[in-house]
Design an enzyme around this catalytic site. Structure first.
Site, mmCIF file in Angstrom:
data_model
loop_
_atom_site.group_PDB
_atom_site.id
_atom_site.type_symbol
_atom_site.label_atom_id
_atom_site.label_comp_id
_atom_site.label_asym_id
_atom_site.label_seq_id
_atom_site.Cartn_x
_atom_site.Cartn_y
_atom_site.Cartn_z
ATOM 1 C CG HIS A 72 -2.110 -0.840 1.123
ATOM 2 N ND1 HIS A 72 -3.277 -0.587 1.782
ATOM 3 C CD2 HIS A 72 -2.333 -1.962 0.390
ATOM 4 C CE1 HIS A 72 -4.175 -1.515 1.478
ATOM 5 N NE2 HIS A 72 -3.617 -2.363 0.643
ATOM 6 C CE1 TYR A 201 -4.983 3.896 8.869
ATOM 7 C CE2 TYR A 201 -5.397 3.863 11.228
ATOM 8 C CZ TYR A 201 -4.697 3.405 10.135
ATOM 9 O OH TYR A 201 -3.713 2.466 10.304
ATOM 10 N N PRO A 293 -3.477 0.416 18.797
ATOM 11 C CG PRO A 293 -5.265 -0.979 18.294
ATOM 12 C CD PRO A 293 -4.626 -0.234 19.418
ATOM 13 C CE LYS A 297 4.766 3.144 13.158
ATOM 14 N NZ LYS A 297 4.587 2.550 11.832
ATOM 15 C CE1 TYR A 385 -0.879 3.893 9.535
ATOM 16 C CE2 TYR A 385 0.106 3.000 7.549
ATOM 17 C CZ TYR A 385 -0.882 2.975 8.504
ATOM 18 O OH TYR A 385 -1.873 2.017 8.441
HETATM 19 C C1 PHB Z 1 -5.394 -4.285 10.678
HETATM 20 O O1 PHB Z 1 -5.503 -4.509 9.462
HETATM 21 O O2 PHB Z 1 -5.660 -5.163 11.505
HETATM 22 C C2 PHB Z 1 -4.979 -2.945 11.152
HETATM 23 C C3 PHB Z 1 -4.631 -1.971 10.233
HETATM 24 C C4 PHB Z 1 -4.239 -0.720 10.667
HETATM 25 C C5 PHB Z 1 -4.216 -0.439 12.020
HETATM 26 C C6 PHB Z 1 -4.559 -1.407 12.947
HETATM 27 C C7 PHB Z 1 -4.937 -2.672 12.514
HETATM 28 O O3 PHB Z 1 -3.862 0.802 12.429
#
Ligand code: PHB
Ligand code: APR
Length: 391
Positions: A72, A201, A293, A297, A385
């Protein structure tokens, strides 16, 4: 039983450490409380930094990740009725992330350890650590109801937040830095093609939502829920309704729905101990630090820790002295604390806080506008990120 490095815990930290040590000619035994099936099925996060991908590839465990992982080059921040792309290819050229489930990493590592004749003892919980301040530390563990002793030169505590390693350090030696959040995440794995190409997000007055994925036919979602939420209160229809309410906020976006394969609630916490070592015990991964989460990280920090620990142990066994081992905690904590700040920052940027007044909400919106309009601010998000360089 005797080995060079006794490793407590077969999560990503313990398994990768065992494999990296093996590649440097150092023996280890991994003790895991749960069954192989349980650790392979445990659904966790799924974003790998480029540095993590590089380490897994160099360790020879990246073949399936390269085939099935999804590269990505950006993420979307969705708020105020619009989507805003954070474009990694422009902000941090040449750096990206790979979406590949943590439990897939765990499966690949277990397969690699077993193929190389590695000793991973499942259903063998450590119950006590002994002699940490001597040159002969040992782990007492149980197997088939019988107590056994694993002697080693050093012990790696890779047993997660609830393990026995960190509590084995005598009182007064560790400083704890922590923060609890007034919410949890409800995680959902669903059998449906993702409704988006890149992760979304979403900041929403009803609470945060995240749309992620595991492959062309599997989507992964998270919802901000109250800290005491009970999964029994969240039937699948209620989850889909809430995901729609929080994600269908931009023109033309429609969320595809499908059967829920797995769902669960995870508390949100920031936690670090300093130092990450005591005597002959070295803590790595979630045993030493937890991040919420939102910044994805956790796994990446665990991988960075065990890479540093492997180099330090290899140098020590090669007769180069113990300077790198002594510096282990300091070396790791530089990265860990940066990720602590980033994860806390992403969390406060995107979640709703009951304690926030109108002023707090206005500042949050101002910061979201800044991050999505200023190249400097967007670059700060992007470089953290995708992951700062490994030391
Ligand atoms: C996930 O795909 O489980 C995932 C992706 C991004 C995050 C947290 C979990 O910030
Ligand atoms: N004896 C043996 N094993 C134990 C014990 C014990 N007393 N206590 C816990 N364990 C095991 C757990 O069952 C688990 O398999 O230790 C392992 C720790 O693994 P993780 O919790 O996955 O932690 P870690 O390897 O540090 O992985 C980093 O990144 O995405 C985040 O939190 C997520 O797990 C992830 C972490």
């Amino acid at each position: 039983m005797r080995t060079q490095v006794a490793i407590v815990g077969a999560g990503p930290a313990g398994l990768l450490l065992s494999h990296l040590l093996h590649l440097r000619g150092i023996s280890s035994v991994v003790l895991e409380a749960r069954s192989r099936d349980y650790v392979e099925r445990r659904v966790r996060a799924g974003v790998l930094e480029q540095g993590t991908v590089d380490i897994l590839n160099a360790a020879g465990v990246g073949e399936r990740m390269t085939r099935e992982g999804l590269p990505h080059h950006g993420i979307e921040l969705r708020f105020g009725g619009a989507g805003h792309r954070i474009a990694f290819e422009e902000l941090v050229p040449g750096r990206a992330i790979t979406v590949y489930g943590q439990q897939e990493v765990v499966k690949d590592l277990i397969a690699a350890r077993l193929a190389a004749g590695g000793e991973v003892l499942f259903e063998a919980p450590a119950v006590a650590l002994e002699g940490l301040d001597t040159e002969h530390p040992a782990v007492i563990f149980e197997r088939d109801g019988v107590r056994e002793r694993l002697e080693a030169d050093v012990i790696a505590g890779c047993d997660g937040f609830h393990g026995v390693s960190r509590p084995a350090v005598p009182d007064g030696h560790l400083t704890v830095y922590e923060r609890e959040y007034p919410f949890a995440w409800l995680g959902v794995l669903a059998q449906v093609a993702p409704s988006t190409v890149e992760l979304i997000y979403a900041r929403n007055d009803r609470g945060f939502a995240l749309h992620s994925m595991r492959g062309p036919e599997i989507s992964r979602f998270y919802l901000q829920v109250p800290p005491d939420a009970d999964i029994a209160e969240w039937p699948d229809e209620a989850i889909w309704a809430e995901l729609r309410a929080r994600l269908e906020t931009v023109p033309g976006f429609k969320l595809a729905e499908g059967p829920v394969i797995e769902k669960g609630i995870t508390p949100m916490r920031s936690f670090v101990v300093e130092p990450m070592q005591y005597g002959r015990l070295y803590l790595a991964g979630d045993a030493a630090h937890i991040v919420p989460p939102t910044g994805a990280k956790g796994l990446n920090l665990a991988v960075a820790d065990v890479r540093v620990l492997t180099d330090a142990l290899a140098g020590w066994y090669a007769g180069e002295g113990d300077a790198a081992l002594t510096a282990y905690s300091e070396t790791c904590l530089r990265r860990v604390c940066r990720a602590q700040h980033f994860s806390w920052w992403m969390t406060t940027l995107l979640h709703t806080f009951d304690s926030d007044d109108a002023y707090g909400r206005r500042l949050q919106r101002s910061y979201l506008d800044y991050v999505t309009t200023s190249t400097a601010a967007a670059t700060t998000l992007a470089e953290n990120y995708v992951g700062l360089p490994q030391v």
